[in-house]
Design a protein around this motif. Sequence first.
Motif, short mmCIF file in Angstrom:
data_model
loop_
_atom_site.label_atom_id
_atom_site.label_comp_id
_atom_site.label_asym_id
_atom_site.label_seq_id
_atom_site.Cartn_x
_atom_site.Cartn_y
_atom_site.Cartn_z
N PRO A 120 3.00 7.66 -8.15
CA PRO A 120 3.76 7.85 -6.87
C PRO A 120 4.48 7.72 -5.57
CG PRO A 120 3.96 8.01 -9.62
CD PRO A 120 2.97 8.46 -9.13
N ALA A 121 4.57 7.33 -4.87
CA ALA A 121 5.08 7.47 -3.27
C ALA A 121 6.31 6.78 -3.66
CB ALA A 121 3.91 7.08 -2.38
N HIS A 122 7.47 7.21 -3.40
CA HIS A 122 8.68 7.27 -2.87
C HIS A 122 9.47 6.07 -3.90
CE1 HIS A 122 8.53 9.72 0.39
NE2 HIS A 122 7.63 9.59 1.17
N VAL A 123 8.97 4.41 -2.90
CA VAL A 123 9.81 3.51 -3.94
C VAL A 123 7.94 2.98 -4.64
CG1 VAL A 123 10.59 1.46 -3.43
CG2 VAL A 123 11.63 3.28 -3.12
N SER A 124 7.04 2.88 -3.98
CA SER A 124 5.98 1.90 -3.86
C SER A 124 5.05 2.83 -4.09
CB SER A 124 5.22 1.39 -2.60
OG SER A 124 4.98 2.50 -2.12
N LEU A 125 3.60 2.23 -5.01
CA LEU A 125 2.89 3.43 -5.76
C LEU A 125 1.16 3.02 -4.58
CD1 LEU A 125 2.30 0.86 -9.05
CD2 LEU A 125 3.14 3.91 -8.98
N ILE A 126 0.67 4.33 -4.25
CA ILE A 126 -0.44 3.88 -3.42
C ILE A 126 -1.49 4.68 -4.65
CG2 ILE A 126 0.87 5.01 -1.17
CD1 ILE A 126 0.54 7.77 -1.54
N PRO A 127 -2.82 4.11 -4.32
CA PRO A 127 -3.98 4.93 -5.32
C PRO A 127 -4.12 6.56 -4.36
CG PRO A 127 -4.66 3.94 -2.42
CD PRO A 127 -3.37 3.68 -2.66
N LYS A 128 -4.22 7.12 -5.33
CA LYS A 128 -4.39 8.78 -5.42
C LYS A 128 -5.87 9.34 -4.12
CE LYS A 128 -2.32 10.66 -9.40
NZ LYS A 128 -2.58 11.49 -10.64
N GLN A 129 -6.25 8.70 -4.44
CA GLN A 129 -7.54 8.50 -3.46
C GLN A 129 -8.39 7.79 -3.06
OE1 GLN A 129 -10.29 11.71 -5.14
NE2 GLN A 129 -9.78 12.93 -3.51
N LEU A 130 -9.02 7.14 -2.69
CA LEU A 130 -9.89 5.86 -2.74
C LEU A 130 -10.86 5.83 -0.74
CD1 LEU A 130 -9.73 2.49 -3.19
CD2 LEU A 130 -8.31 2.05 -1.29
N ARG A 131 -12.13 6.47 -1.50
CA ARG A 131 -12.39 6.54 -0.73
C ARG A 131 -13.61 5.34 -0.33
NH1 ARG A 131 -13.58 12.98 -0.11
NH2 ARG A 131 -11.67 13.63 -0.72
N MET A 132 -13.74 4.84 0.97
CA MET A 132 -14.65 3.71 0.53
C MET A 132 -15.87 3.83 1.98
SD MET A 132 -13.09 1.94 -1.01
CE MET A 132 -13.23 0.02 -0.63
N ARG A 133 -16.60 3.45 2.20
CA ARG A 133 -17.56 3.49 2.95
C ARG A 133 -17.66 2.31 3.52
NH1 ARG A 133 -21.78 5.59 0.92
NH2 ARG A 133 -21.82 7.96 1.40
N VAL A 134 -17.15 1.76 4.92
CA VAL A 134 -16.87 0.94 5.88
C VAL A 134 -18.48 0.08 6.40
CG1 VAL A 134 -15.86 -0.82 7.26
CG2 VAL A 134 -14.81 1.51 5.42
N THR A 135 -19.25 -0.94 6.72
CA THR A 135 -20.00 -0.99 7.13
C THR A 135 -19.60 -2.78 7.90
OG1 THR A 135 -20.93 -1.86 5.93
CG2 THR A 135 -21.86 0.41 6.10
N ARG A 136 -20.11 -2.66 9.38
CA ARG A 136 -19.52 -3.89 9.59
C ARG A 136 -20.33 -5.21 9.34
NH1 ARG A 136 -17.75 -5.65 14.59
NH2 ARG A 136 -16.70 -3.13 15.30
#
Length: 136
Positions: A117-133
Amino acid sequence: MEALRLYPPGWLFTRVTMRDTVLGPYPLPRGTGIAYSPYLLHRSPRSFKQPDRFEPDRWLPERANRLSMNSFVPFGGGVRRCIGEMLGVTEVMLTLATIASRWEARCVREGPIEPAPAHVSLIPKQLRMRVTRRKK
């Protein structure tokens, strides 16, 4: 819809009774403050089979029509429903379609993603991603 069910933008909503009423076994006099959690409501086995499972097919028209009217409330309900619901859903769909058409994202770690919980909305605690084009 399934992502909104499991991780609604608001995790806690409040209401005030406008008249004497009964909620389950509880009598509530007019003016009583009530708090409810879409996050918990959406995970109720009374409303959803295997409620903790990510199952996008539950929103196919022939299945979604069987849901009770107030079992899915990621943006609230009734006259208090968020006025920005359509804008938010449209914006997310366009953003995801644009990102997915150009980039491939893979989660770096295994296991479930836990919301915080982050104030009013939910956010992920951690969301580690590898992004490739994506290749054209």
